[in-house]
Design an enzyme around this catalytic site. Structure first.
Site, short mmCIF file in Angstrom:
data_model
loop_
_atom_site.label_atom_id
_atom_site.label_comp_id
_atom_site.label_asym_id
_atom_site.label_seq_id
_atom_site.Cartn_x
_atom_site.Cartn_y
_atom_site.Cartn_z
CD GLU A 166 -2.84 1.35 2.32
OE1 GLU A 166 -3.74 2.19 2.28
OE2 GLU A 166 -2.62 0.62 3.31
CE LYS A 180 -6.67 0.04 1.35
NZ LYS A 180 -7.24 -0.38 2.65
#
Length: 300
Positions: free
Chosen positions: A176, A213
Protein backbone atom coordinates in the site's frame (compact mmCIF):
# COMPACT_ATOMS: atom_id res chain seq x y z
CA UNK A 1 -11.94 -22.05 3.00
CA UNK A 2 -8.45 -23.38 2.50
CA UNK A 3 -5.60 -21.26 1.10
CA UNK A 4 -6.34 -22.21 -2.50
CA UNK A 5 -10.02 -21.35 -2.09
CA UNK A 6 -9.14 -18.02 -0.49
CA UNK A 7 -6.76 -17.24 -3.35
CA UNK A 8 -9.51 -17.88 -5.87
CA UNK A 9 -11.99 -15.78 -3.91
CA UNK A 10 -9.65 -12.81 -3.79
CA UNK A 11 -8.55 -13.16 -7.42
CA UNK A 12 -12.02 -13.60 -8.91
CA UNK A 13 -14.60 -12.70 -6.26
CA UNK A 14 -17.26 -10.19 -7.22
CA UNK A 15 -17.02 -7.95 -4.20
CA UNK A 16 -14.66 -5.77 -2.19
CA UNK A 17 -12.32 -5.86 0.81
CA UNK A 18 -13.36 -4.06 3.99
CA UNK A 19 -10.60 -2.19 5.81
CA UNK A 20 -11.21 -2.67 9.54
CA UNK A 21 -7.62 -2.01 10.55
CA UNK A 22 -7.61 1.32 12.39
CA UNK A 23 -4.60 1.14 14.70
CA UNK A 24 -3.64 2.93 17.91
CA UNK A 25 -3.05 6.27 16.23
CA UNK A 26 -6.24 6.29 14.17
CA UNK A 27 -8.58 4.56 16.63
CA UNK A 28 -9.67 7.72 18.53
CA UNK A 29 -10.72 9.40 15.28
CA UNK A 30 -12.56 6.26 14.15
CA UNK A 31 -14.41 6.05 17.47
CA UNK A 32 -15.30 9.73 17.39
CA UNK A 33 -16.71 9.27 13.89
CA UNK A 34 -18.72 6.36 15.28
CA UNK A 35 -20.20 8.64 17.94
CA UNK A 36 -18.04 7.52 20.87
CA UNK A 37 -16.31 10.54 22.43
CA UNK A 38 -12.88 10.30 24.09
CA UNK A 39 -14.44 10.74 27.52
CA UNK A 40 -15.82 7.21 27.09
CA UNK A 41 -12.41 5.65 27.77
CA UNK A 42 -9.58 6.28 30.21
CA UNK A 43 -7.00 3.76 28.96
CA UNK A 44 -5.80 2.13 25.77
CA UNK A 45 -7.39 -1.14 26.87
CA UNK A 46 -10.80 0.53 27.20
CA UNK A 47 -10.33 2.27 23.84
CA UNK A 48 -9.43 -0.96 22.06
CA UNK A 49 -12.37 -2.73 23.69
CA UNK A 50 -14.70 -0.09 22.25
CA UNK A 51 -13.26 -0.36 18.73
CA UNK A 52 -13.41 -4.16 18.97
CA UNK A 53 -17.09 -3.91 19.86
CA UNK A 54 -17.64 -1.75 16.77
CA UNK A 55 -15.82 -4.19 14.52
CA UNK A 56 -17.65 -7.16 16.03
CA UNK A 57 -20.97 -5.43 15.34
CA UNK A 58 -19.94 -4.92 11.71
CA UNK A 59 -18.65 -8.46 11.17
CA UNK A 60 -21.73 -10.09 12.71
CA UNK A 61 -24.21 -7.90 10.82
CA UNK A 62 -26.28 -10.02 8.40
CA UNK A 63 -25.29 -7.86 5.42
CA UNK A 64 -21.56 -8.33 6.06
CA UNK A 65 -21.84 -12.04 5.38
CA UNK A 66 -23.95 -11.68 2.26
CA UNK A 67 -21.16 -12.40 -0.22
CA UNK A 68 -20.46 -8.80 -1.24
CA UNK A 69 -17.53 -8.46 1.17
CA UNK A 70 -14.85 -10.91 0.03
CA UNK A 71 -12.08 -9.89 2.42
CA UNK A 72 -11.36 -7.86 5.56
CA UNK A 73 -8.14 -6.26 6.80
CA UNK A 74 -7.65 -6.51 10.56
CA UNK A 75 -5.58 -4.70 13.16
CA UNK A 76 -3.33 -7.06 15.16
CA UNK A 77 -5.43 -6.77 18.32
CA UNK A 78 -8.54 -7.59 16.31
CA UNK A 79 -6.85 -10.66 14.81
CA UNK A 80 -6.02 -11.84 18.32
CA UNK A 81 -9.54 -11.17 19.59
CA UNK A 82 -12.71 -13.22 19.53
CA UNK A 83 -16.31 -12.75 18.46
CA UNK A 84 -18.76 -14.87 20.41
CA UNK A 85 -15.88 -17.03 21.64
CA UNK A 86 -14.55 -17.64 18.12
CA UNK A 87 -11.21 -16.19 16.92
CA UNK A 88 -11.91 -13.29 14.58
CA UNK A 89 -10.15 -14.77 11.51
CA UNK A 90 -12.14 -17.99 11.96
CA UNK A 91 -15.38 -16.02 12.31
CA UNK A 92 -14.63 -14.18 9.06
CA UNK A 93 -13.79 -17.34 7.15
CA UNK A 94 -17.06 -18.89 8.34
CA UNK A 95 -18.84 -15.96 6.66
CA UNK A 96 -16.91 -16.36 3.40
CA UNK A 97 -14.66 -13.39 4.15
CA UNK A 98 -10.89 -13.76 3.64
CA UNK A 99 -8.85 -12.31 6.55
CA UNK A 100 -5.83 -10.04 6.11
CA UNK A 101 -3.60 -8.43 8.75
CA UNK A 102 -2.19 -4.90 8.87
CA UNK A 103 1.49 -5.37 9.73
CA UNK A 104 3.06 -1.91 9.45
CA UNK A 105 3.90 -0.04 12.65
CA UNK A 106 3.44 3.51 11.43
CA UNK A 107 5.43 5.96 9.35
CA UNK A 108 8.78 7.68 9.54
CA UNK A 109 8.92 11.50 9.21
CA UNK A 110 8.64 12.81 5.65
CA UNK A 111 11.81 12.75 3.56
CA UNK A 112 12.12 13.26 -0.21
CA UNK A 113 8.39 13.86 -0.34
CA UNK A 114 7.44 10.48 1.15
CA UNK A 115 6.97 8.66 4.43
CA UNK A 116 8.45 5.18 4.49
CA UNK A 117 7.40 2.62 7.07
CA UNK A 118 8.99 2.33 10.46
CA UNK A 119 10.87 -0.94 10.97
CA UNK A 120 8.52 -3.89 11.52
CA UNK A 121 10.10 -5.68 14.46
CA UNK A 122 9.52 -9.40 15.02
CA UNK A 123 7.81 -9.67 11.64
CA UNK A 124 8.61 -13.35 11.17
CA UNK A 125 6.98 -14.27 14.48
CA UNK A 126 3.92 -12.15 13.65
CA UNK A 127 3.54 -13.86 10.27
CA UNK A 128 3.81 -17.30 11.86
CA UNK A 129 1.10 -16.42 14.39
CA UNK A 130 -1.15 -14.91 11.74
CA UNK A 131 -0.87 -17.94 9.48
CA UNK A 132 -1.70 -20.25 12.38
CA UNK A 133 -4.89 -18.25 12.96
CA UNK A 134 -5.96 -18.69 9.34
CA UNK A 135 -4.95 -15.25 8.02
CA UNK A 136 -4.44 -15.23 4.24
CA UNK A 137 -2.41 -12.08 3.67
CA UNK A 138 -1.00 -8.85 5.04
CA UNK A 139 -1.12 -5.13 4.35
CA UNK A 140 1.64 -2.57 4.83
CA UNK A 141 1.16 1.19 4.23
CA UNK A 142 3.51 4.00 3.31
CA UNK A 143 2.62 7.46 1.97
CA UNK A 144 3.68 9.57 -1.03
CA UNK A 145 3.16 13.33 -0.74
CA UNK A 146 5.22 14.65 -3.64
CA UNK A 147 6.32 13.46 -7.08
CA UNK A 148 9.92 12.90 -6.01
CA UNK A 149 11.54 10.05 -8.00
CA UNK A 150 14.04 9.20 -5.26
CA UNK A 151 11.39 9.15 -2.56
CA UNK A 152 9.01 7.00 -4.60
CA UNK A 153 11.84 4.60 -5.46
CA UNK A 154 12.60 4.27 -1.74
CA UNK A 155 8.93 3.56 -1.01
CA UNK A 156 8.71 0.83 -3.65
CA UNK A 157 12.04 -0.75 -2.63
CA UNK A 158 10.90 -0.98 0.98
CA UNK A 159 7.45 -2.28 0.05
CA UNK A 160 8.93 -5.01 -2.12
CA UNK A 161 11.43 -6.02 0.56
CA UNK A 162 8.63 -6.45 3.10
CA UNK A 163 6.55 -8.30 0.50
CA UNK A 164 9.32 -10.84 0.04
CA UNK A 165 9.38 -11.48 3.80
CA UNK A 166 5.62 -11.98 3.78
CA UNK A 167 5.77 -14.37 0.84
CA UNK A 168 8.50 -16.34 2.60
CA UNK A 169 6.14 -16.62 5.56
CA UNK A 170 3.48 -18.24 3.38
CA UNK A 171 1.12 -15.26 3.18
CA UNK A 172 0.07 -12.92 0.37
CA UNK A 173 1.22 -9.31 0.79
CA UNK A 174 -0.80 -6.22 -0.05
CA UNK A 175 1.57 -3.37 -0.87
CA UNK A 176 0.00 0.00 0.00
CA UNK A 177 2.11 2.91 -1.27
CA UNK A 178 -0.65 5.52 -0.80
CA UNK A 179 -0.50 8.70 -2.88
CA UNK A 180 -1.95 11.65 -0.96
CA UNK A 181 -4.98 12.56 -3.09
CA UNK A 182 -4.76 16.17 -1.84
CA UNK A 183 -1.21 16.59 -3.17
CA UNK A 184 -0.68 19.27 -5.79
CA UNK A 185 1.62 16.75 -7.53
CA UNK A 186 -0.84 13.86 -7.40
CA UNK A 187 -0.95 13.11 -11.14
CA UNK A 188 2.82 12.95 -11.59
CA UNK A 189 3.21 10.97 -8.36
CA UNK A 190 0.68 8.44 -9.71
CA UNK A 191 2.72 8.02 -12.89
CA UNK A 192 6.06 7.69 -11.10
CA UNK A 193 4.58 5.12 -8.73
CA UNK A 194 3.02 3.09 -11.54
CA UNK A 195 6.31 2.91 -13.42
CA UNK A 196 8.34 2.06 -10.32
CA UNK A 197 5.92 -0.72 -9.40
CA UNK A 198 5.94 -2.14 -12.92
CA UNK A 199 9.75 -2.28 -12.86
CA UNK A 200 9.73 -3.98 -9.46
CA UNK A 201 7.08 -6.50 -10.52
CA UNK A 202 8.99 -7.33 -13.69
CA UNK A 203 12.07 -8.06 -11.57
CA UNK A 204 10.32 -10.52 -9.24
CA UNK A 205 11.70 -14.05 -9.26
CA UNK A 206 9.65 -17.25 -9.15
CA UNK A 207 5.90 -17.51 -9.54
CA UNK A 208 4.65 -15.60 -6.50
CA UNK A 209 2.01 -12.91 -6.78
CA UNK A 210 1.30 -9.84 -4.68
CA UNK A 211 -1.63 -7.48 -4.25
CA UNK A 212 -1.63 -3.70 -4.51
CA UNK A 213 -3.70 -1.20 -2.54
CA UNK A 214 -3.50 2.17 -4.26
CA UNK A 215 -5.07 5.60 -4.13
CA UNK A 216 -7.47 6.07 -7.01
CA UNK A 217 -5.42 7.81 -9.72
CA UNK A 218 -6.07 11.32 -10.97
CA UNK A 219 -6.18 9.92 -14.53
CA UNK A 220 -8.70 7.11 -14.91
CA UNK A 221 -7.21 3.69 -15.79
CA UNK A 222 -3.63 4.89 -15.27
CA UNK A 223 -3.07 1.76 -13.19
CA UNK A 224 -4.54 -0.68 -15.72
CA UNK A 225 -1.06 -2.08 -16.55
CA UNK A 226 -0.77 -3.01 -12.87
CA UNK A 227 -4.20 -4.65 -12.89
CA UNK A 228 -3.13 -6.74 -15.88
CA UNK A 229 0.36 -7.64 -14.62
CA UNK A 230 0.86 -11.42 -14.15
CA UNK A 231 2.53 -10.85 -10.77
CA UNK A 232 -0.54 -9.04 -9.37
CA UNK A 233 -3.33 -11.10 -7.80
CA UNK A 234 -5.65 -8.10 -7.39
CA UNK A 235 -5.53 -4.31 -7.25
CA UNK A 236 -7.71 -2.69 -4.60
CA UNK A 237 -8.30 0.98 -3.89
CA UNK A 238 -8.37 2.98 -0.69
CA UNK A 239 -10.88 5.78 -0.28
CA UNK A 240 -8.16 8.27 0.63
CA UNK A 241 -10.37 10.75 2.45
CA UNK A 242 -13.07 10.85 -0.21
CA UNK A 243 -16.68 10.48 0.89
CA UNK A 244 -18.34 7.21 -0.07
CA UNK A 245 -20.17 8.87 -2.95
CA UNK A 246 -16.95 10.42 -4.28
CA UNK A 247 -14.87 7.27 -3.75
CA UNK A 248 -17.42 5.05 -5.50
CA UNK A 249 -17.61 7.45 -8.45
CA UNK A 250 -13.80 7.48 -8.75
CA UNK A 251 -13.61 3.70 -8.40
CA UNK A 252 -16.15 3.09 -11.16
CA UNK A 253 -13.88 4.98 -13.58
CA UNK A 254 -11.00 2.51 -13.09
CA UNK A 255 -11.40 -0.86 -14.79
CA UNK A 256 -10.47 -3.99 -12.87
CA UNK A 257 -9.92 -2.32 -9.47
CA UNK A 258 -12.10 -3.16 -6.47
CA UNK A 259 -12.56 -1.21 -3.25
CA UNK A 260 -10.80 -1.62 0.07
CA UNK A 261 -12.49 1.23 1.90
CA UNK A 262 -12.42 2.15 5.57
CA UNK A 263 -13.89 5.59 6.29
CA UNK A 264 -16.11 5.44 3.20
CA UNK A 265 -17.54 2.15 4.49
CA UNK A 266 -18.09 3.31 8.07
CA UNK A 267 -19.07 6.96 7.61
CA UNK A 268 -22.82 6.53 8.36
CA UNK A 269 -22.49 4.10 11.29
CA UNK A 270 -23.14 5.31 14.85
CA UNK A 271 -22.84 3.57 18.20
CA UNK A 272 -26.29 4.69 19.32
CA UNK A 273 -28.15 3.17 16.38
CA UNK A 274 -30.61 0.36 16.91
CA UNK A 275 -29.55 -2.93 15.39
CA UNK A 276 -32.03 -2.48 12.56
CA UNK A 277 -30.83 1.04 11.76
CA UNK A 278 -27.18 -0.04 12.01
CA UNK A 279 -27.69 -3.00 9.68
CA UNK A 280 -29.60 -0.81 7.21
CA UNK A 281 -26.87 1.84 7.12
CA UNK A 282 -24.11 -0.75 6.78
CA UNK A 283 -26.08 -2.61 4.13
CA UNK A 284 -26.53 0.56 2.08
CA UNK A 285 -22.78 1.27 2.26
CA UNK A 286 -21.94 -2.31 1.28
CA UNK A 287 -24.37 -2.17 -1.64
CA UNK A 288 -22.89 1.12 -2.91
CA UNK A 289 -19.29 -0.06 -2.67
CA UNK A 290 -20.09 -3.48 -4.11
CA UNK A 291 -21.84 -1.88 -7.10
CA UNK A 292 -18.86 0.37 -7.85
CA UNK A 293 -16.41 -2.51 -7.39
CA UNK A 294 -18.25 -4.97 -9.59
CA UNK A 295 -18.86 -2.37 -12.32
CA UNK A 296 -15.13 -1.65 -12.42
CA UNK A 297 -14.20 -5.35 -12.16
CA UNK A 298 -16.45 -6.32 -15.06
CA UNK A 299 -14.94 -3.63 -17.23
CA UNK A 300 -11.51 -5.01 -16.39
Amino acid sequence: MNFSEMTDRIAHGQGFIAALDQSGGSTPKALTGYGVEQAAWTSDEEMFALIHAMRSRIITSPCFGGGKVIGAILFERTMDGEIGGIPVPEALIARGVVPFLKIDKGLEPERDGVQVMKPIRDLEALLTRAKALGVFGTKARSVIHLADPDGIAAIVDQQMAVAQQVLAGGLVPILEPEVNVRSAERGEADRLLRDALLNALDAMQGGARVMLKLSLPETANLFKPLVDHPRVLRVVALSGGFSRREACAELARNDGIIASFSRALLEDLRDGMSDDAFDAALGEAIDDIHAASTAAAKAG
